[in-house]
Design an enzyme around this catalytic site. Structure first.
Site, mmCIF file in Angstrom:
data_model
loop_
_atom_site.group_PDB
_atom_site.id
_atom_site.type_symbol
_atom_site.label_atom_id
_atom_site.label_comp_id
_atom_site.label_asym_id
_atom_site.label_seq_id
_atom_site.Cartn_x
_atom_site.Cartn_y
_atom_site.Cartn_z
ATOM 1 C CB CYS A 282 39.330 35.109 37.354
ATOM 2 S SG CYS A 282 40.904 34.009 37.001
ATOM 3 C CG HIS B 162 36.142 33.329 34.699
ATOM 4 N ND1 HIS B 162 37.125 33.894 33.774
ATOM 5 C CD2 HIS B 162 36.943 32.609 35.495
ATOM 6 C CE1 HIS B 162 38.126 33.686 34.047
ATOM 7 N NE2 HIS B 162 38.155 32.766 35.121
ATOM 8 C CG ASN C 272 41.229 31.455 33.223
ATOM 9 O OD1 ASN C 272 40.864 32.684 33.197
ATOM 10 N ND2 ASN C 272 41.358 30.764 34.609
#
Ligand code: UT7
Length: 334
Positions: free
Chosen positions: A121, A261, A291
């Site tokens: 990520c 994020h 996500n």
């Protein structure tokens, strides 16, 4: 009153942004039909209402190319001017060559050199870090950085603890060399390889049964110990935010927008609270996309710029965290 410039002198600035997400929407109500879950649980525990999902036959590069063209257009940069293309992904088209080369060919960036970055990520900020370094030391003038993921094909649709979380899409930025005050004021990253077992996917990796035959079904899927990852995420994101702001020569109070994020609304709230940043100054799109790993921050940056939320001259702080663990931060004046 003359505005006094505060912070470091940037070498590179974000000159354009773009993103591309699948049209297909998978809502929490759709997931209620697949696993034992509820819209109420997903919304309160994660902040996610829906996510985008790729269709069969599509490829990661399809989304990268669309996001890249949008960012180049926004920056008014011709692909031939690009010196560098860095694509952050854990779900590229092929095992090799790198998906960045497929994008290079498609957009006609003949002068550029291109590679992929694998940092879960945090991948987009790792790519931005490399590109900023190349520009700062004079090895490149114009770079394209993309974050793109196909995560829903990695979902185990029988595991309600993970399959409700992830979505697909791509975001891109164009980074130009600069001599003015707008640009990347600081950028940081880090890794700690002793937590690889908390969030991973074996896929066709050599640690699985690849060496002895076809990967088993279980190996195809993303696995996560969500509780453990959650605890580390809050601690590391906070620490990274503080370090990155300090490196920029600024205070947290100088930050106009936090663009984190988008993994879990509760992680974001906990980090914002510790930083003393009110939620009104936090850009959120987790409710729409879930996500999307390395695509999360560039998608957010493009939406925030496109919708006039981030204004010229404003300073943003972005922080990311992912499996491995990996983490990173950036302070950028737009
Ligand atoms: O991208 C970077 C890395 N990723 C992250 O940062 C994600 C980090 N982790 C998280 O976001 C959260 O830990 C999750 C969203 C994954 C889980 O939330 P949680 O509040 O930590 O829930 P939990 O794992 O403690 O589970 C609480 C309960 C359990 O039931 P029992 O044992 O209390 O009866 C779970 O079985 O919730 C249950 N549960 C669900 N219930 C309905 C877990 N997933 C679901 C679900 N629907 N989808």
């Amino acid at each position: 009153m003359t505005e006094v410039f505060k912070g470091t002198k940037p070498a590179a600035r974000i000159a354009g942004t773009g993103h591309s997400v699948p049209d297909k929407i998978l809502s929490n109500a759709d997931l209620e039909k697949i696993v034992d879950t509820s819209d109420e649980w997903i919304t309160t525990r994660t902040g996610i209402k829906e996510r985008r999902m790729v269709s069969r036959g599509e490829k990661t590069s399809d989304y990268c190319i669309r996001a890249a063209r949008q960012a180049l257009n926004d920056a008014q940069v011709d692909p031939i001017e690009l010196d560098l293309i860095i694509l952050a992904t854990i779900s590229g088209d092929l095992r090799f060559p790198a998906t960045a080369l497929i994008v290079q060919n498609a957009i006609g960036a003949k002068k550029a050199t291109a590679w992929d970055v694998s940092a879960t990520c945090s991948g987009f900020l790792f790519g931005l870090y490399q590109a900023e370094m190349a520009i700062a030391c004079g090895r490149a003038k114009k770079a394209l950085i993309i974050g793109s993921e196909f995560l829903t094909p990695m979902n185990d649709w029988t595991d309600r603890t993970t399959c409700v979380l992830f979505g697909d899409g791509a975001g891109a930025v164009v980074l130009n060399d600069t001599s003015d005050e707008r640009g990347i004021l600081s950028i940081t990253n880090g890794t700690n390889g002793d937590q690889c077992d908390l969030l991973y996917c074996i896929g066709a990796g050599t640690a699985g049964s690849f060496n002895s035959g076809e990967p088993s079904d279980g190996e195809k899927y993303l696995r996560m110990n969500g509780n453990e990852v959650f605890k580390h995420a809050v601690r590391i994101l906070y620490r990274t935010a503080i370090e990155t702001v300090k490196l920029a020569g600024l205070e947290v109070a100088d930050i106009d927008w936090l663009v984190p994020h988008q993994a879990n609304i509760r992680i974001i709230q906990a980090v914002a609270e510790r930083l003393n940043i009110p939620m009104e100054k936090v850009f959120l799109n987790i409710h729409k996309y879930g996500n999307t790993s390395s695509a999360s921050v560039p998608i957010a940056l493009n939406e925030a710029r496109r919708d006039g939320i981030i204004k010229d001259g404003q300073v943003i702080l972005s922080v990311v965290f992912g499996g491995g663990f990996t983490w990173g931060g950036a302070v950028v004046r737009f």
